[in-house]
Design an enzyme around this catalytic site. Sequence first.
Site, PDB file in Angstrom:
ATOM      1  N   TYR B  26       0.832  -1.199   0.000  1.00 17.97           N
ATOM      2  CA  TYR B  26       0.000   0.000   0.000  1.00 17.97           C
ATOM      3  C   TYR B  26       0.871   1.255   0.000  1.00 17.97           C
ATOM      4  O   TYR B  26       0.583   2.236  -0.695  1.00 17.97           O
ATOM      5  CB  TYR B  26      -0.913  -0.004   1.235  1.00 17.97           C
ATOM      6  CG  TYR B  26      -1.650   1.291   1.457  1.00 17.97           C
ATOM      7  CD1 TYR B  26      -2.775   1.612   0.702  1.00 17.97           C
ATOM      8  CD2 TYR B  26      -1.198   2.203   2.412  1.00 17.97           C
ATOM      9  CE1 TYR B  26      -3.434   2.805   0.904  1.00 17.97           C
ATOM     10  CE2 TYR B  26      -1.856   3.398   2.622  1.00 17.97           C
ATOM     11  CZ  TYR B  26      -2.971   3.704   1.861  1.00 17.97           C
ATOM     12  OH  TYR B  26      -3.623   4.896   2.055  1.00 17.97           O
ATOM     13  N   GLU B  91       5.935  -0.876  17.722  1.00 16.39           N
ATOM     14  CA  GLU B  91       6.684  -0.879  16.460  1.00 16.39           C
ATOM     15  C   GLU B  91       5.730  -0.776  15.281  1.00 16.39           C
ATOM     16  O   GLU B  91       6.008  -0.097  14.295  1.00 16.39           O
ATOM     17  CB  GLU B  91       7.459  -2.196  16.402  1.00 16.39           C
ATOM     18  CG  GLU B  91       8.674  -2.284  15.558  1.00 16.39           C
ATOM     19  CD  GLU B  91       8.657  -1.710  14.182  1.00 16.39           C
ATOM     20  OE1 GLU B  91       9.252  -0.628  14.006  1.00 16.39           O
ATOM     21  OE2 GLU B  91       8.120  -2.327  13.257  1.00 16.39           O
ATOM     22  N   GLY B 101     -12.038   1.957  11.254  1.00 19.71           N
ATOM     23  CA  GLY B 101     -13.117   2.842  11.690  1.00 19.71           C
ATOM     24  C   GLY B 101     -14.109   2.168  12.614  1.00 19.71           C
ATOM     25  O   GLY B 101     -15.218   2.676  12.836  1.00 19.71           O
ATOM     26  N   PHE B 126       6.611   5.417  19.827  1.00 20.93           N
ATOM     27  CA  PHE B 126       6.389   4.859  18.492  1.00 20.93           C
ATOM     28  C   PHE B 126       6.758   5.918  17.469  1.00 20.93           C
ATOM     29  O   PHE B 126       6.978   7.084  17.821  1.00 20.93           O
ATOM     30  CB  PHE B 126       4.923   4.409  18.324  1.00 20.93           C
ATOM     31  CG  PHE B 126       3.928   5.511  18.553  1.00 20.93           C
ATOM     32  CD1 PHE B 126       3.606   5.917  19.841  1.00 20.93           C
ATOM     33  CD2 PHE B 126       3.309   6.152  17.490  1.00 20.93           C
ATOM     34  CE1 PHE B 126       2.699   6.945  20.073  1.00 20.93           C
ATOM     35  CE2 PHE B 126       2.386   7.177  17.707  1.00 20.93           C
ATOM     36  CZ  PHE B 126       2.089   7.562  19.000  1.00 20.93           C
ATOM     37  N   TYR B 139      -3.455   9.276  16.749  1.00 18.66           N
ATOM     38  CA  TYR B 139      -2.625   9.281  17.956  1.00 18.66           C
ATOM     39  C   TYR B 139      -2.743  10.587  18.747  1.00 18.66           C
ATOM     40  O   TYR B 139      -2.821  10.573  19.970  1.00 18.66           O
ATOM     41  CB  TYR B 139      -1.162   9.008  17.594  1.00 18.66           C
ATOM     42  CG  TYR B 139      -0.927   7.604  17.100  1.00 18.66           C
ATOM     43  CD1 TYR B 139      -1.098   6.512  17.950  1.00 18.66           C
ATOM     44  CD2 TYR B 139      -0.548   7.340  15.785  1.00 18.66           C
ATOM     45  CE1 TYR B 139      -0.900   5.209  17.506  1.00 18.66           C
ATOM     46  CE2 TYR B 139      -0.351   6.041  15.325  1.00 18.66           C
ATOM     47  CZ  TYR B 139      -0.525   4.984  16.189  1.00 18.66           C
ATOM     48  OH  TYR B 139      -0.327   3.694  15.751  1.00 18.66           O
TER      49      TYR B 139
END
Lengths: 169, 169
Positions: B26, B91, B101, B126, B139
């Site tokens: 992707y 990670e 979603g 992260f 986040y």
Amino acid sequence: MDFSIRAAIVEDCKDVARMNLDLATYEKVPEQVTVTQKDLEQDGFSKNPFFQCLIAEVPQQHKSKDGYTLIGFALYFYSYSAWRGKSIYLEDLYVMPEFRGQGVGKALLSKVAQQGLAAGCHMLNFTVLHANQSSVDFYLRRGGFDMTSDVGYHFMAFEEDAMQQLART
Amino acid sequence: MDFSIRAAIVEDCKDVARMNLDLATYEKVPEQVTVTQKDLEQDGFSKNPFFQCLIAEVPQQHKSKDGYTLIGFALYFYSYSAWRGKSIYLEDLYVMPEFRGQGVGKALLSKVAQQGLAAGCHMLNFTVLHANQSSVDFYLRRGGFDMTSDVGYHFMAFEEDAMQQLART
């Protein structure tokens, strides 16, 4: 200059805590250091340690002006990349100002790379404060790759309060 | 949506490798993935594992259009901050597009935070690709702190060739 690099022992934690605080004081954020000597002793030197540590040491006759013979350290741990596999993470690399420019940092970094390769690691990761130009240059000169500038990775954190909130959801 | 989060077992590595490659494909960099199913099996499920993994799973009746029931994962390991102490490092966090979603990523992240807190960790770290705005927002909305934008930390790497050169010096 005469110095040696060796694995840390639990008795070194006092000096690591001292250098930790020196660095944070230099960066004007001493309150950021919440780790104590005792934490380092427990977290690094019990079963299943959270980190490994290397120490740079000079002989007595070359001790620092304040009388210290432990003059630098590298704190690291084994990590993982989902794409690249086994990795090693350099958390902190510090050399006391009066001992800089004499290959101590380079020797510590070299030893961390050796440890990583011996463990089958394909990558060595770390973060650096971009404003610390001499530090950035030190790493770039040695083949370091800036994954923030070049690829756009941002280093993020959830502090303990935010972790607790996440954990409750 | 009906889903559950559980610790990964060695038999899940095939699906983790599949989702790894989906993500890299992707992002148009499938060649970046050098980790194989076998690597994941060895590195995560032998003595002294390099990582821990959580799996998001749906029941058979909600399987993906390609027939998969393992639809997301979080790969993490324990780490350390010289200033803050015990930490946990996320990670990779991945949810298959058709299951996004619906709270799966949030549930995985919550479980990682729980694991970290249970182990006495004070920080969850992260990295995130800054260009991936939906991920950054995910986040930040949950209390994440951008240490690159706000403090200036850059995430760096020595790849294997550079590590070998360091090790020789």
